[in-house]
Design a protein around this motif. Structure first.
Motif, PDB file in Angstrom:
ATOM      1  N   ASN A   1     -14.418 -31.618   9.006  1.00 42.02           N
ATOM      2  CA  ASN A   1     -14.850 -30.253   8.746  1.00 42.02           C
ATOM      3  C   ASN A   1     -13.572 -29.457   8.658  1.00 42.02           C
TER       4      ASN A   1
ATOM      5  N   ILE B   1     -11.521 -29.567   5.969  1.00 42.92           N
ATOM      6  CA  ILE B   1     -11.809 -29.091   4.521  1.00 42.92           C
ATOM      7  C   ILE B   1     -11.686 -27.518   4.872  1.00 42.92           C
ATOM      8  N   ASN B   2     -11.902 -26.969   6.179  1.00 45.55           N
ATOM      9  CA  ASN B   2     -11.842 -25.638   5.952  1.00 45.55           C
ATOM     10  C   ASN B   2     -10.247 -25.134   6.099  1.00 45.55           C
TER      11      ASN B   2
ATOM     12  N   ASP C   1      -9.439 -25.111   2.267  1.00 46.97           N
ATOM     13  CA  ASP C   1     -10.110 -24.059   1.774  1.00 46.97           C
ATOM     14  C   ASP C   1      -9.340 -22.751   1.643  1.00 46.97           C
ATOM     15  N   LEU C   2      -8.797 -22.634   3.364  1.00 47.64           N
ATOM     16  CA  LEU C   2      -7.858 -21.392   3.661  1.00 47.64           C
ATOM     17  C   LEU C   2      -6.580 -21.509   2.811  1.00 47.64           C
TER      18      LEU C   2
ATOM     19  N   LYS D   1      -6.266 -22.945   0.180  1.00 46.20           N
ATOM     20  CA  LYS D   1      -6.115 -22.622  -1.360  1.00 46.20           C
ATOM     21  C   LYS D   1      -6.451 -21.021  -1.496  1.00 46.20           C
ATOM     22  N   THR D   2      -7.019 -20.463  -0.560  1.00 47.22           N
ATOM     23  CA  THR D   2      -7.149 -18.851  -0.679  1.00 47.22           C
ATOM     24  C   THR D   2      -5.756 -18.308  -0.647  1.00 47.22           C
TER      25      THR D   2
ATOM     26  N   ARG E   1      -3.903 -18.634  -3.763  1.00 44.21           N
ATOM     27  CA  ARG E   1      -4.229 -17.726  -4.965  1.00 44.21           C
ATOM     28  C   ARG E   1      -4.230 -16.366  -4.471  1.00 44.21           C
TER      29      ARG E   1
ATOM     30  N   GLY F   1      -7.648 -19.052  -8.917  1.00 50.41           N
ATOM     31  CA  GLY F   1      -7.395 -20.164  -7.686  1.00 50.41           C
ATOM     32  C   GLY F   1      -7.406 -21.581  -8.482  1.00 50.41           C
TER      33      GLY F   1
ATOM     34  N   SER G   1      -6.903 -31.569  -4.257  1.00 51.47           N
ATOM     35  CA  SER G   1      -7.694 -31.202  -3.138  1.00 51.47           C
ATOM     36  C   SER G   1      -8.862 -31.546  -3.055  1.00 51.47           C
ATOM     37  N   GLU G   2      -9.436 -31.852  -4.473  1.00 52.45           N
ATOM     38  CA  GLU G   2     -10.967 -32.048  -4.740  1.00 52.45           C
ATOM     39  C   GLU G   2     -11.366 -33.699  -4.708  1.00 52.45           C
TER      40      GLU G   2
END
Ligand code: PMP
Length: 457
Positions: A2, A5-6, A9-10, A12-13, A16, A32, A47-48
């Protein structure tokens, strides 16, 4: 898991919101973008969790030995731990060792000047020409010819030497002293009635020289096989005639091997397919396959000698520096890269698999009328897409975008000429790593076949 993943995501933000991506319109960036997280051989993972086969060598013809080469990473790490940097008048081991290895592949060439990017390598060549003009020709012979459809880089002088109107748009005024000569794309020949196009296309250069005045022209820069302008293999007879014209008017021939160099075309250098000897050769991308930033401007001993000091001439030597041309990561990576190319026979593989790829593309041409022309050498191939084979009217850019997009959807990344030549955004290109196997080429061809059927019916 987890937390991983977080973290992604961070990132990727952050990407972006803060990273200004090359050649990416803001609207796409603001939505993004997925990230690539790992590579091995020709394979990339995003990343996916999606897997791709990369037939574009990192998007821009770079990763010649493929992803995940720990032997290059180790060589760079060892070098940096021992000595990372010194620029100026002191030698170092990897720069010396790599220069010797490189020159061994380039009979007739003699000196290696290090810098960081293809554009910079070309800028160095231009500065050599300009300084020779000042030292030996009273400042005349400073003009540099370049060819329509060729690309030589992103910096302003390199862009001033680029024959792609759409790439130049909105960046003028340009550096003075760069003059365009006509392209040599046989498929788009300017002389449809002639059966000696190679000679005619080379003679068109001479016409420009005579118009400008030979005493004002110092050099011409050419790609051995035009890359971004549409994978243009020069016509029969072109290169020896170009050399003859350069010799007639004492003009230096600069060969831009930034894409073609280091095995891409199935020989160590693209020009080595042809009976032609350059005076200056520039190279970058595949030199270290993207494991470090390095480029080289390689010259003959004559060019080196023309730039040495003479009595009373304190400005005599080549007065140029590239700070990070002194970073030892570059030659250390290039040395390890070349070892792989040699030990695994990758230049030969490029030749062999390139023939297989070209044969496959020709077979697709039989099937799909949208393919107007197939061109290339080694693992460096392109397709020109047309609305109609008789008129050769190019397809709209959206068709090339849709085909490349469909390939990506099916997990294969291919290249596309991007605003290279006015109205000719209709060329797809294929340049997998030089380790490519027949199975991987088959995957590229099968995917392309399906993509063209999807988009063009
Ligand atoms: N010359 C050629 C033929 C190129 O294709 C490129 C880049 N695509 C360059 C020079 C410029 O290289 P860089 O982007 O490393 O500056």
């Amino acid at each position: 898991m987890n937390s991983q993943i977080n973290e992604l995501d961070l990132l990727k933000t952050l990407d972006r919101d803060h990273v200004w991506h090359h050649l990416t319109p803001g609207a796409a960036a603001r939505k993004g973008l997925p990230m690539f997280v790992r590579g091995e051989g020709l394979r990339l993972w995003d990343s996916e969790g999606r897997e791709y086969l990369d037939a574009s060598a990192g998007g821009v013809w770079v990763t010649n030995v493929g992803y995940g080469r720990t032997e290059i990473a180790d060589a760079v790490r060892e070098q940096l731990a021992q000595l990372n940097f010194f620029a100026g008048s002191m030698g170092n081991a990897p720069a010396a060792a790599f220069a010797e290895k490189l020159l061994d592949k380039m009979p007739g060439m003699s000196r290696v000047y290090y810098s960081n990017s293809g554009s910079e390598a070309n800028e160095k060549a231009f500065k050599m020409v300009r300084q020779i003009a000042h030292k030996h020709h009273g400042g005349r012979k400073s003009k540099i010819l370049y060819r329509e459809r060729d690309y030589h880089g992103t910096t302003l002088a390199a862009l001033s030497a680029t024959g792609q109107a759409e790439r130049r748009a909105q960046f003028g005024p340009f550096v003075p002293g760069f003059v365009e000569v006509p392209h040599c794309c046989e498929y788009r020949t300017q002389y449809p009635e002639s059966n000696d196009y190679g000679i005619r296309a080379a003679d068109a250069i001479e016409e420009v020289i005579l118009r400008e005045g030979p005493e004002t022209v110092g050099a011409i820069i050419l790609e051995p096989i035009t890359a971004g302008g549409g994978i243009i293999t020069p016509p029969e007879g072109y290169w020896p005639r170009v050399r003859e014209i350069c010799d007639r008017y004492d003009i230096l021939l600069i060969m831009d091997e930034v894409v073609c160099g280091v095995g891409r075309t199935g020989k160590w250098f693209g020009y080595q397919h042809y009976p032609v000897q350059p005076d200056i050769v520039t190279m970058a991308k595949g030199l270290a396959s993207g494991y470090a930033a390095i480029s080289c401007t390689v010259t003959t001993e004559r060019v080196f000698d023309l730039l040495q000091e003479e009595a009373g001439d304190t400005l005599g030597y080549f007065r140029d520096i590239s700070t990070f041309g002194g970073c030892l990561a570059g030659p250390a990576a290039a040395l390890a890269n070349m070892k792989i190319l040699e030990e695994e026979g990758l230049v030969e593989n490029s030749q062999r698999m390139g023939e297989y790829l070209l044969a496959g593309l020709h077979a697709l041409k039989e099937k799909h009328p949208v393919i107007g022309d197939v061109r290339g050498k080694g693992l460096f191939a392109g397709l020109e897409l047309v609305q109609d084979r008789m008129t050769k009217t190019p397809v709209d850019e959206s068709v090339a975008i849709a085909i490349a997009g469909a390939c990506k959807q099916m997990g294969v990344l291919i290249g596309r000429t991007n605003r290279s030549f006015e109205g000719f955004n209709n060329i797809l290109n294929f340049s997998p790593a030089l380790t490519a196997t027949a199975e991987q080429i088959d995957q590229i061809l099968t995917t392309l076949d399906k993509a063209i059927s999807q988009v063009c019916g």
